[in-house]
Design an enzyme around this catalytic site. Structure first.
Site: not given
Ligand code: AMP
Length: 213
Positions: A13, A171, A160, A88, A127
């Site tokens: 996204k 998540r 992160r 969300r 990531r």
């Protein structure tokens, strides 16, 4: 154009949002980015949000709704905006509809980027981001020339806090239970545009722009 980008964490996204901002010249409103900035600055909001974010849970609806309500009233949103990571939950979507009604505006498209869970876990846990310039890398798919060092500015790369396997799993579960129902919510409004999120970044972007044109 008023857009919502919907999709599980790791669907791309943020990447697609940055390209859409350039193409359509509309601001990106990312609740995740706003909350991370508040955590970094150590504000009251940041302190409250951190405990939820570190566990991979959602920050309470009332907190994020307040953030978005304030942001949508800024002058740069008058000609359109792109919501990334909001809404969300169904209560957030209902609150958004109420806000937009008051502003005499509405959502035009809900772009739903679809990627399967196995791929998402690989993407998220690999990531890495540069502390200095914010450039993104991936240990498998887009590794830097030197491990831990940004190719662009030489800054330090970090993971992160919420991209470790445990938090990622949580998540993804939260996405399935709390955010997936939004697809039906927006389907009844005829606004959902499903996009296959696997493939080259540009390929995915072409799919997005096609459905928006
Ligand atoms: P993101 O960068 O969009 O993946 O968001 C990172 C984290 O910020 C999420 O796991 C949540 O803890 C929090 N967050 C971001 N957006 C929202 C939202 N709309 N509602 C609740 N929590 C959010």
């Amino acid at each position: 154009m008023n857009l919502i980008l919907l999709g599980p964490p790791g669907a791309g996204k943020g990447t697609q949002a940055k390209m859409l901002v350039e193409t359509y010249q509309i601001p990106q409103i990312s609740t995740g980015d706003i909350l991370r900035a508040a955590v970094k600055d150590g504000t009251t909001l940041g302190k409250e949000a951190r405990s939820y974010m570190d566990k991979g849970q959602l920050v309470p609806d009332s907190v994020v709704i307040g953030i978005v309500e304030e942001r949508l009233q800024q002058p740069d949103c008058k000609t359109g905006y792109m919501l990334d990571g909001f809404p969300r939950t169904v209560p957030q979507a209902e609150a958004l509809d109420g806000m937009l009604q008051n502003l005499g505006s509405e959502i035009d498209h809900v772009v739903s980027i679809e990627v399967d869970n196995e791929e998402l876990v690989k993407r998220l846990t690999g990531r890495r981001t540069c502390r200095e310039c914010g450039a993104g890398f991936h240990v498998m798919f887009d590794p830097p020339k030197q491990e831990g060092v940004c190719d662009k500015c030489g800054g330090e790369l970090y993971q992160r806090d919420d991209d470790n396997v445990e938090t990622v799993t949580s998540r993804l579960q939260v996405y399935e239970s709390q955010t997936m129902p939004l697809i039906d919510y927006y389907k009844t409004q005829g606004k959902v545009r499903p996009i296959e999120g696997v493939g080259e970044i540009k390929e995915v972007f072409n799919r997005v722009t096609q459905v928006l044109s």
